[in-house]
Design an enzyme around this catalytic site. Sequence first.
Site, PDB file in Angstrom:
ATOM      1  N   SER A  30       0.819  -1.213   0.000  1.00  0.00           N
ATOM      2  CA  SER A  30       0.000   0.000   0.000  1.00  0.00           C
ATOM      3  C   SER A  30       0.850   1.259   0.000  1.00  0.00           C
ATOM      4  O   SER A  30       1.744   1.419   0.827  1.00  0.00           O
ATOM      5  CB  SER A  30      -0.881   0.042   1.265  1.00  0.00           C
ATOM      6  N   HIS A  61      -3.721   0.686  -5.332  1.00  0.00           N
ATOM      7  CA  HIS A  61      -3.013  -0.442  -5.936  1.00  0.00           C
ATOM      8  C   HIS A  61      -3.280  -0.455  -7.436  1.00  0.00           C
ATOM      9  O   HIS A  61      -4.420  -0.546  -7.866  1.00  0.00           O
ATOM     10  CB  HIS A  61      -3.525  -1.774  -5.365  1.00  0.00           C
ATOM     11  N   HIS A  83      -5.296  -9.334  -2.539  1.00  0.00           N
ATOM     12  CA  HIS A  83      -5.486  -9.602  -1.104  1.00  0.00           C
ATOM     13  C   HIS A  83      -6.582 -10.640  -0.861  1.00  0.00           C
ATOM     14  O   HIS A  83      -7.576 -10.689  -1.581  1.00  0.00           O
ATOM     15  CB  HIS A  83      -5.875  -8.317  -0.369  1.00  0.00           C
ATOM     16  N   TYR A  85      -8.699 -10.549   1.521  1.00  0.00           N
ATOM     17  CA  TYR A  85      -9.953  -9.898   1.921  1.00  0.00           C
ATOM     18  C   TYR A  85     -10.791  -9.422   0.743  1.00  0.00           C
ATOM     19  O   TYR A  85     -11.958  -9.066   0.893  1.00  0.00           O
ATOM     20  CB  TYR A  85      -9.702  -8.735   2.901  1.00  0.00           C
ATOM     21  N   GLU A  86     -10.199  -9.388  -0.447  1.00  0.00           N
ATOM     22  CA  GLU A  86     -10.974  -9.009  -1.630  1.00  0.00           C
ATOM     23  C   GLU A  86     -11.946 -10.124  -2.037  1.00  0.00           C
ATOM     24  O   GLU A  86     -12.819  -9.891  -2.883  1.00  0.00           O
ATOM     25  CB  GLU A  86     -10.031  -8.680  -2.800  1.00  0.00           C
ATOM     26  N   ALA A 113       2.487  -2.404   4.152  1.00  0.00           N
ATOM     27  CA  ALA A 113       2.239  -1.455   5.237  1.00  0.00           C
ATOM     28  C   ALA A 113       1.605  -2.248   6.373  1.00  0.00           C
ATOM     29  O   ALA A 113       0.843  -3.186   6.127  1.00  0.00           O
ATOM     30  CB  ALA A 113       1.300  -0.354   4.762  1.00  0.00           C
ATOM     31  N   MET A 211      -2.282  -7.494   6.438  1.00  0.00           N
ATOM     32  CA  MET A 211      -3.309  -8.280   5.746  1.00  0.00           C
ATOM     33  C   MET A 211      -2.763  -8.938   4.480  1.00  0.00           C
ATOM     34  O   MET A 211      -3.522  -9.232   3.551  1.00  0.00           O
ATOM     35  CB  MET A 211      -4.486  -7.380   5.378  1.00  0.00           C
ATOM     36  N   SER A 212      -1.456  -9.164   4.437  1.00  0.00           N
ATOM     37  CA  SER A 212      -0.849  -9.739   3.220  1.00  0.00           C
ATOM     38  C   SER A 212       0.427 -10.482   3.603  1.00  0.00           C
ATOM     39  O   SER A 212       0.627 -10.838   4.761  1.00  0.00           O
ATOM     40  CB  SER A 212      -0.511  -8.616   2.241  1.00  0.00           C
ATOM     41  N   ASN A 235       1.120   2.757  11.185  1.00  0.00           N
ATOM     42  CA  ASN A 235       0.369   3.254  12.349  1.00  0.00           C
ATOM     43  C   ASN A 235       0.633   2.338  13.540  1.00  0.00           C
ATOM     44  O   ASN A 235       1.087   1.205  13.383  1.00  0.00           O
ATOM     45  CB  ASN A 235      -1.130   3.260  12.022  1.00  0.00           C
ATOM     46  N   HIS A 247      -8.012   3.905   6.291  1.00  0.00           N
ATOM     47  CA  HIS A 247      -7.139   3.489   5.189  1.00  0.00           C
ATOM     48  C   HIS A 247      -6.344   4.696   4.683  1.00  0.00           C
ATOM     49  O   HIS A 247      -5.180   4.577   4.297  1.00  0.00           O
ATOM     50  CB  HIS A 247      -7.980   2.872   4.057  1.00  0.00           C
TER      51      HIS A 247
HETATM   52  N1  HPA Z   1      -3.621  -3.554  10.961  1.00  0.00           N
HETATM   53  C1  HPA Z   1      -3.606  -4.406   9.923  1.00  0.00           C
HETATM   54  N2  HPA Z   1      -3.125  -4.087   8.750  1.00  0.00           N
HETATM   55  C2  HPA Z   1      -2.613  -2.857   8.589  1.00  0.00           C
HETATM   56  C3  HPA Z   1      -2.595  -1.918   9.633  1.00  0.00           C
HETATM   57  C4  HPA Z   1      -3.120  -2.294  10.901  1.00  0.00           C
HETATM   58  O1  HPA Z   1      -3.149  -1.526  11.860  1.00  0.00           O
HETATM   59  N3  HPA Z   1      -2.023  -0.787   9.144  1.00  0.00           N
HETATM   60  C5  HPA Z   1      -1.699  -1.042   7.852  1.00  0.00           C
HETATM   61  N4  HPA Z   1      -2.045  -2.288   7.510  1.00  0.00           N
END
Ligand code: HPA
Length: 278
Positions: A30, A61, A83, A85-86, A113, A211-212, A235, A247
Site C-alpha cells: 500500500s 493499488h 489480497h 480480503y478481496e 504497510a 493483511m498480506s 500506524n 485506510h
Molecule cells: N492492521 C492491519 N493491517 C494494517 C494496519 C493495521 O493496523 N495498518 C496497515 N495495515
Amino acid sequence: MTAEEKLNKCYESFKDKIDFKPAVALILGSGLGALADEIDVKAVLNYNEIEGFPMSTVPGHKGRFVFGYIEDVPVVIMQGRVHYYEGYDMHDVVLPTRLMRKMGAEVLFLTNASGAANPDFSAGDFMLITDQIANFVPSPLIGANFESLGTRFPDMSEIYNKKLREIVKKTAEDLGIKLQEGVYIQLTGPNFESPSEVRMCRMLGADAIGMSTACEAIAANHAGMKIVGISCVANLGCGLTDTPLTHKEVIEAADKAAPLFKKLIRASIKNIYNEGLK
Ligand code: HPA
C-alpha cells in the site's frame, strides 16, 4: 481447471507477450507502488491481459507487472497485489507470486504497510521481517500439491533468508536508515483489529500486523525462492493509540515514508543481487 493448470495458463500468456527473465521479484505494498514508475522499464503487462489472472480492486493499488532494471538488476515488480480480503481464493492470492517464480525470479522481495503490535515501534518505522505467523489465514498450500514447484510438506524454519536479511541490515546501516526487526502476523482484514486483538497478536509474539505477505512468503518458500521482507509501520495498532484508524491514514503514512523506503529497497536489491545469490 485445477489451480496448477490455471497457473500454467497464466505463464503461457506471459511467455507469449513478454521476453524478460527477472532475477528478483518485488511486491509493492500500500502506498509504495510509485517505485515501479521510477525504474528503467523494459515492459509492462497489465493483469487484465493475462488470461485467468486475479485482479486487484483496492484503491492505491495498480494492477500490473512492470519489468525492468533497478541498479542493473533484472526485476519484475508486482504493482498492486491481490489480497485475501478481496474475496479471492488463497490459490489466486499467491498465483502472482508463483507466476513470478516461473518467470525465473530466484528472490522474492516483499513489502507491505502494517500496524505496530510492538509498543516500542513508531509510525513511519521500517521493520525487517524475521519470521511470521500465518495461522489466521488458510495456507495457500492446501489442496493438491504443485509438484512442479515444491514438496508436499515444506520446511518453514527459515522463511526469511538469513543471508539476505544480513545484507538488508547492512544496507540500512550504510544508508543511515533505522531498521527495526520483528515478526509479522497476517490477519484476514479488511477490518482493522480491535484493541484486544492487537494485544492477542502481541502475546503471540507479533511485532507488526497486516493483511498480506505471509501467505505469499509460504508459497514462495514452497517454490524454493529466497525471501526478504520489509514492513512499513504505518500506524500503531488499535489500543496503542487513541485515534481511530483509516485506510487514508495508512496510505498517507506510507506515502510519507516512501522516499526513504524506496532508497532502502533499491540499494538492498543491488546488494542482494551482487552478494546474496552466490
Ligand atoms: N492492521 C492491519 N493491517 C494494517 C494496519 C493495521 O493496523 N495498518 C496497515 N495495515
